[in-house]
Write a protein that holds these residues in place. Structure first.
Motif, PDB file in Angstrom:
ATOM      1  N   GLU A  92       0.833  -1.194   0.000  1.00  0.00           N
ATOM      2  CA  GLU A  92       0.000   0.000   0.000  1.00  0.00           C
ATOM      3  C   GLU A  92       0.869   1.245   0.000  1.00  0.00           C
ATOM      4  O   GLU A  92       1.897   1.307   0.684  1.00  0.00           O
ATOM      5  CB  GLU A  92      -0.922  -0.008   1.212  1.00  0.00           C
ATOM      6  CG  GLU A  92      -1.967   1.081   1.218  1.00  0.00           C
ATOM      7  CD  GLU A  92      -2.922   0.965   2.398  1.00  0.00           C
ATOM      8  OE1 GLU A  92      -3.767   1.857   2.545  1.00  0.00           O
ATOM      9  OE2 GLU A  92      -2.803  -0.006   3.170  1.00  0.00           O
ATOM     10  N   ALA A  93       0.473   2.223  -0.773  1.00  0.00           N
ATOM     11  CA  ALA A  93       1.247   3.461  -0.880  1.00  0.00           C
ATOM     12  C   ALA A  93       1.457   4.083   0.496  1.00  0.00           C
ATOM     13  O   ALA A  93       0.533   4.184   1.294  1.00  0.00           O
ATOM     14  CB  ALA A  93       0.523   4.448  -1.793  1.00  0.00           C
ATOM     15  N   GLY A  94       2.694   4.474   0.751  1.00  0.00           N
ATOM     16  CA  GLY A  94       3.017   5.121   2.014  1.00  0.00           C
ATOM     17  C   GLY A  94       3.283   4.172   3.159  1.00  0.00           C
ATOM     18  O   GLY A  94       3.632   4.610   4.256  1.00  0.00           O
ATOM     19  N   LYS A  95       3.129   2.875   2.918  1.00  0.00           N
ATOM     20  CA  LYS A  95       3.358   1.886   3.968  1.00  0.00           C
ATOM     21  C   LYS A  95       4.716   1.207   3.767  1.00  0.00           C
ATOM     22  O   LYS A  95       5.245   1.151   2.662  1.00  0.00           O
ATOM     23  CB  LYS A  95       2.247   0.842   3.978  1.00  0.00           C
ATOM     24  CG  LYS A  95       0.868   1.397   4.258  1.00  0.00           C
ATOM     25  CD  LYS A  95       0.753   1.930   5.671  1.00  0.00           C
ATOM     26  CE  LYS A  95      -0.630   2.496   5.965  1.00  0.00           C
ATOM     27  NZ  LYS A  95      -1.675   1.466   5.963  1.00  0.00           N
ATOM     28  N   LYS A  96       5.249   0.661   4.835  1.00  0.00           N
ATOM     29  CA  LYS A  96       6.521  -0.032   4.769  1.00  0.00           C
ATOM     30  C   LYS A  96       6.404  -1.256   3.871  1.00  0.00           C
ATOM     31  O   LYS A  96       5.436  -2.015   3.965  1.00  0.00           O
ATOM     32  CB  LYS A  96       6.963  -0.465   6.177  1.00  0.00           C
ATOM     33  CG  LYS A  96       8.309  -1.152   6.211  1.00  0.00           C
ATOM     34  CD  LYS A  96       8.690  -1.534   7.637  1.00  0.00           C
ATOM     35  CE  LYS A  96      10.040  -2.231   7.662  1.00  0.00           C
ATOM     36  NZ  LYS A  96      10.420  -2.618   9.060  1.00  0.00           N
ATOM     37  N   ARG A  97       7.381  -1.440   3.015  1.00  0.00           N
ATOM     38  CA  ARG A  97       7.365  -2.580   2.103  1.00  0.00           C
ATOM     39  C   ARG A  97       7.832  -3.829   2.828  1.00  0.00           C
ATOM     40  O   ARG A  97       8.855  -3.824   3.488  1.00  0.00           O
ATOM     41  CB  ARG A  97       8.245  -2.311   0.882  1.00  0.00           C
ATOM     42  CG  ARG A  97       7.658  -1.221  -0.004  1.00  0.00           C
ATOM     43  CD  ARG A  97       8.551  -0.834  -1.162  1.00  0.00           C
ATOM     44  NE  ARG A  97       7.883   0.177  -1.982  1.00  0.00           N
ATOM     45  CZ  ARG A  97       7.287  -0.076  -3.138  1.00  0.00           C
ATOM     46  NH1 ARG A  97       7.273  -1.309  -3.609  1.00  0.00           N
ATOM     47  NH2 ARG A  97       6.705   0.887  -3.821  1.00  0.00           N
ATOM     48  N   GLY A  98       7.059  -4.882   2.698  1.00  0.00           N
ATOM     49  CA  GLY A  98       7.392  -6.145   3.337  1.00  0.00           C
ATOM     50  C   GLY A  98       6.961  -7.296   2.455  1.00  0.00           C
ATOM     51  O   GLY A  98       6.552  -7.100   1.309  1.00  0.00           O
ATOM     52  N   PRO A  99       7.017  -8.505   2.969  1.00  0.00           N
ATOM     53  CA  PRO A  99       6.626  -9.682   2.189  1.00  0.00           C
ATOM     54  C   PRO A  99       5.114  -9.741   2.004  1.00  0.00           C
ATOM     55  O   PRO A  99       4.356  -9.019   2.664  1.00  0.00           O
ATOM     56  CB  PRO A  99       7.130 -10.845   3.044  1.00  0.00           C
ATOM     57  CG  PRO A  99       7.117 -10.302   4.442  1.00  0.00           C
ATOM     58  CD  PRO A  99       7.498  -8.861   4.309  1.00  0.00           C
ATOM     59  N   ALA A 100       4.684 -10.615   1.114  1.00  0.00           N
ATOM     60  CA  ALA A 100       3.255 -10.804   0.874  1.00  0.00           C
ATOM     61  C   ALA A 100       2.549 -11.182   2.174  1.00  0.00           C
ATOM     62  O   ALA A 100       3.053 -12.010   2.932  1.00  0.00           O
ATOM     63  CB  ALA A 100       3.047 -11.893  -0.169  1.00  0.00           C
ATOM     64  N   PRO A 101       1.374 -10.624   2.438  1.00  0.00           N
ATOM     65  CA  PRO A 101       0.650 -10.939   3.666  1.00  0.00           C
ATOM     66  C   PRO A 101      -0.222 -12.185   3.526  1.00  0.00           C
ATOM     67  O   PRO A 101      -1.259 -12.296   4.168  1.00  0.00           O
ATOM     68  CB  PRO A 101      -0.194  -9.688   3.891  1.00  0.00           C
ATOM     69  CG  PRO A 101      -0.468  -9.183   2.527  1.00  0.00           C
ATOM     70  CD  PRO A 101       0.758  -9.510   1.714  1.00  0.00           C
ATOM     71  N   PHE A 102       0.190 -13.108   2.666  1.00  0.00           N
ATOM     72  CA  PHE A 102      -0.516 -14.385   2.531  1.00  0.00           C
ATOM     73  C   PHE A 102       0.506 -15.480   2.240  1.00  0.00           C
ATOM     74  O   PHE A 102       1.660 -15.195   1.874  1.00  0.00           O
ATOM     75  CB  PHE A 102      -1.589 -14.327   1.433  1.00  0.00           C
ATOM     76  CG  PHE A 102      -1.131 -13.768   0.101  1.00  0.00           C
ATOM     77  CD1 PHE A 102      -0.365 -14.523  -0.777  1.00  0.00           C
ATOM     78  CD2 PHE A 102      -1.491 -12.474  -0.275  1.00  0.00           C
ATOM     79  CE1 PHE A 102       0.042 -14.014  -2.006  1.00  0.00           C
ATOM     80  CE2 PHE A 102      -1.082 -11.945  -1.496  1.00  0.00           C
ATOM     81  CZ  PHE A 102      -0.315 -12.721  -2.361  1.00  0.00           C
ATOM     82  N   LYS A 103       0.105 -16.731   2.419  1.00  0.00           N
ATOM     83  CA  LYS A 103       1.012 -17.850   2.180  1.00  0.00           C
ATOM     84  C   LYS A 103       1.421 -17.869   0.710  1.00  0.00           C
ATOM     85  O   LYS A 103       0.566 -17.859  -0.180  1.00  0.00           O
ATOM     86  CB  LYS A 103       0.325 -19.164   2.554  1.00  0.00           C
ATOM     87  CG  LYS A 103       0.004 -19.300   4.033  1.00  0.00           C
ATOM     88  CD  LYS A 103      -0.737 -20.591   4.315  1.00  0.00           C
ATOM     89  CE  LYS A 103      -1.114 -20.708   5.784  1.00  0.00           C
ATOM     90  NZ  LYS A 103      -1.917 -21.933   6.054  1.00  0.00           N
TER      91      LYS A 103
END
Length: 220
Positions: A92-103
């Motif tokens: 999401e724009a403006g949010k910290k980039r991380g791994p996919a929030p699903f398996k």
């Protein structure tokens, strides 16, 4: 996460794209995917894009690298048991980039730099292909050398709602469950695979049905 793009599996060379240009969409650049055996036609909006995906090399699509994506099956097997759609999300724009929030599992196609990956959701063919690009951004934020045409004769600016209808009545995958938490994204059960895309909050109350040529309805 938020929507990045949606693909629809179509026939060779994607002549279905002519329906979208005739409707009033401006076509962006096309891509081929070396090593994956697919190519596309694309239509960009300010926040996301539509991809018409087709098979151009069955041997590559069936290779050891690409086979786990099940793209070959999606592109060659028609019927209620196989979804012709793929849905890609990004941070999401403006949010910290991380791994996919699903398996998910990591797919490293040949056409991406070694440092980048596609995180593919663990889901059956009866669901859309779910995937996540942690490095993606909105089309209207692209660097000048990668910018795509965003103006359309229809006046469409943004994709604000997506509804995927599927005959699948099985327990949804973790990726499908997470997808329905995304603002503006819906999944319903019906008699056929259908993709409905709403533009600009559908203020005009109009729609256009591309069936039977595409399992697609526009609402605006």
């Amino acid at each position: 996460m938020e929507l990045d793009h949606i693909f629809i599996c179509v026939t060779e060379k994607a002549p279905e794209g002519d329906l979208l240009t005739a409707f009033g969409l401006t076509e962006g650049s096309a891509n081929t995917h070396p090593g994956q055996g697919t190519a596309n036609r694309r239509f960009f909006f300010h926040n996301a894009f539509i991809e018409l995906l087709y098979l151009n090399d069955p041997q590559e699509a069936g290779s050891e690298l690409t086979r786990p994506t099940m793209l070959l099956e999606r592109l060659t097997q028609c019927g209620a048991g196989v979804s012709p759609f793929g849905v890609c999300f990004r941070p999401e724009a403006g949010k910290k980039r991380g791994p996919a929030p699903f398996k998910s599992w990591d797919y490293h196609p040949q056409y991406l730099p070694e440092t980048l990956r596609v995180e593919v959701g663990e889901s059956p063919l009866s669901e859309p292909m779910w995937f996540y690009l942690g490095f993606a951004a909105r089309p209207d934020q692209a660097a000048p050398e990668r910018a795509q045409p965003l103006a359309h004769a229809t006046g469409f600016r943004e994709i604000t709602r997506v509804r995927v209808t599927s005959p699948n009545r099985e327990t949804p995958s973790d990726a499908a469950i997470q997808a329905t938490t995304v603002s503006g994204f819906e999944m319903t059960v019906g008699d056929e695979n259908l993709l409905e895309i709403g533009f600009d909050h559908e203020r005009e109350g109009k729609h256009h049905d591309f069936r039977p040529h595409l399992p697609l309805v526009f609402r605006w």
